[in-house]
Design an enzyme around this catalytic site. Structure first.
Site, short mmCIF file in Angstrom:
data_model
loop_
_atom_site.label_atom_id
_atom_site.label_comp_id
_atom_site.label_asym_id
_atom_site.label_seq_id
_atom_site.Cartn_x
_atom_site.Cartn_y
_atom_site.Cartn_z
N CYS A 43 -5.22 10.05 -8.94
CA CYS A 43 -4.07 9.28 -9.42
C CYS A 43 -4.38 8.71 -10.80
O CYS A 43 -5.46 8.14 -11.00
CB CYS A 43 -3.78 8.15 -8.43
SG CYS A 43 -2.51 7.00 -9.05
N GLU B 54 -12.03 6.11 -2.74
CA GLU B 54 -11.74 5.58 -4.08
C GLU B 54 -12.90 4.73 -4.59
O GLU B 54 -13.27 4.80 -5.76
CB GLU B 54 -10.45 4.77 -4.08
CG GLU B 54 -10.07 4.33 -5.49
CD GLU B 54 -8.87 3.40 -5.54
OE1 GLU B 54 -8.85 2.55 -6.45
OE2 GLU B 54 -7.98 3.50 -4.68
N SER C 193 -5.72 5.11 5.88
CA SER C 193 -5.01 4.77 4.64
C SER C 193 -5.18 3.28 4.36
O SER C 193 -4.65 2.44 5.09
CB SER C 193 -3.52 5.12 4.78
OG SER C 193 -2.77 4.47 3.77
N SER C 194 -5.91 2.96 3.30
CA SER C 194 -6.18 1.56 2.98
C SER C 194 -4.89 0.79 2.73
O SER C 194 -4.70 -0.31 3.26
CB SER C 194 -7.08 1.48 1.73
OG SER C 194 -7.24 0.15 1.31
N SER D 185 1.27 6.99 1.25
CA SER D 185 1.06 8.42 1.50
C SER D 185 1.86 8.92 2.70
O SER D 185 1.62 10.02 3.19
CB SER D 185 -0.44 8.71 1.68
OG SER D 185 -1.04 7.77 2.54
#
Length: 316
Positions: free
Chosen positions: A101, A131, A228-229, A273
């Site tokens: 991203c 990430e 998914s954070s 997402s």
């Protein structure tokens, strides 16, 4: 038999962000350009439905570059990768496409700029998240120190308290991060922060919509993946903002209906997402059980769009 009445509050914005949209498009365009298989290092985005759909088109998901052959293209996920990964791909003369991203790439550039100025980095993030691994991997070992909570700030061992900067993971809770930044500034008054907040616009906007929606709701569902954070942060934000019950669900089949017994209002949102098709699936599940009145809770409008890399815009 008449269905019980239910007010369904639908958060806006919700679901896909520009970075996720771009990453998925990159895999689809790579398959069109080079044919199957195309390899993807780590899940392109954290959503099983999306990953399974791309797998059906011919994407092969792996965790390490060593699992990829030299003669097929490889794509790096939206979460970003350590600098060693593209370096290894280049050493093997591989075709690779970076789907990181652009807002994560911005943090990578920030970290490098601070390091070039002789500052040691502190990263606010979750240990083990791709990430965080990617951002910390932009600099040599030991140059980036990780903190996850305000308490961690007390224990961090820095080289020079007057030569520090901080960056953050883009998908954190805005409020939690503010508490950690306050702790950092209290202990290290000279610490340098980002020019603009690292937490991305989509994370911030989705959290603000949840804060506006939560007090109206008896319960709240966040459509998203357990890894998914940003989805998990939405559950926490909803609970903290006054919603008595907040649950993360991947699909309509995951809804715990017994926990929702007797509710008259439900809030629904989705992590960055999660595709709209899964949100609609959840809404339809409520419509089969309740007489639903839908109200949109809109706190922002998004029109961000990121271009795909040039290599995908030119013919093979």
């Amino acid at each position: 038999m008449t269905k019980p009445a239910l007010t369904l509050y639908l958060a806006a914005p919700r679901g896909f962000c520009a970075g996720v949209d771009r990453a998925i498009k990159i895999v689809e365009m790579a398959l069109q350009k080079w044919g199957a298989p195309v390899y993807v290092r780590h899940e392109i985005v954290h959503n099983k439905f999306v990953v399974d759909g791309l797998r059906d088109l011919g994407a092969i998901f792996v965790e390490e570059l060593s699992e990829c052959p030299d003669d097929r293209p490889v794509i790096f996920s939206a979460h970003g990768v350590p600098k060693s990964v593209p370096n290894a791909a280049e050493a093997r003369n591989m075709i690779y496409v970076d789907a990181t991203c652009p807002l994560v790439s911005k943090v990578h550039i920030e970290a490098q700029r601070h390091a070039d100025a002789g500052l040691q980095m502190i990263m606010i993030g979750h240990k083990g998240h791709p990430e965080t691994i990617g951002t910390m991997g932009q600099l040599p070992d030991g140059e980036v120190l990780l903190v996850e909570t305000p308490d961690d700030v007390d224990d961090v061992d820095v080289r020079d308290p007057n030569r520090l900067a901080y960056v953050t993971q883009t998908t954190l809770s805005v409020d939690d991060t503010a508490d950690i930044v306050t702790a950092l500034k209290a202990r290290f008054p000279a610490i340098v922060g980002p020019h603009k907040e690292d937490i991305c616009y989509a994370t911030t906007n989705r959290q603000e919509a949840v804060k506006a929606m939560a007090p109206k709701c008896d319960a709240m569902l966040v459509v998203g993946a357990p890894n998914s954070s940003n989805s998990r942060r939405l559950v926490e934000v909803g609970a903290r903002a006054g919603c008595p019950y907040a649950q993360l669900v991947q699909r309509a089949a995951d809804i715990d209906w017994r926990s929702l017994d007797g509710i008259t209002s439900i809030g629904i949102t989705a992590g960055a997402s999660a595709p709209e098709v899964l949100i609609n699936e959840v809404i339809d599940a409520f419509k089969t059980r309740y007489d639903v009145t839908t109200e949109i809770v809109e706190t922002a409008q998004e029109n961000v769009e990121f271009k795909v890399p040039r290599v995908l815009r030119v013919p093979a």
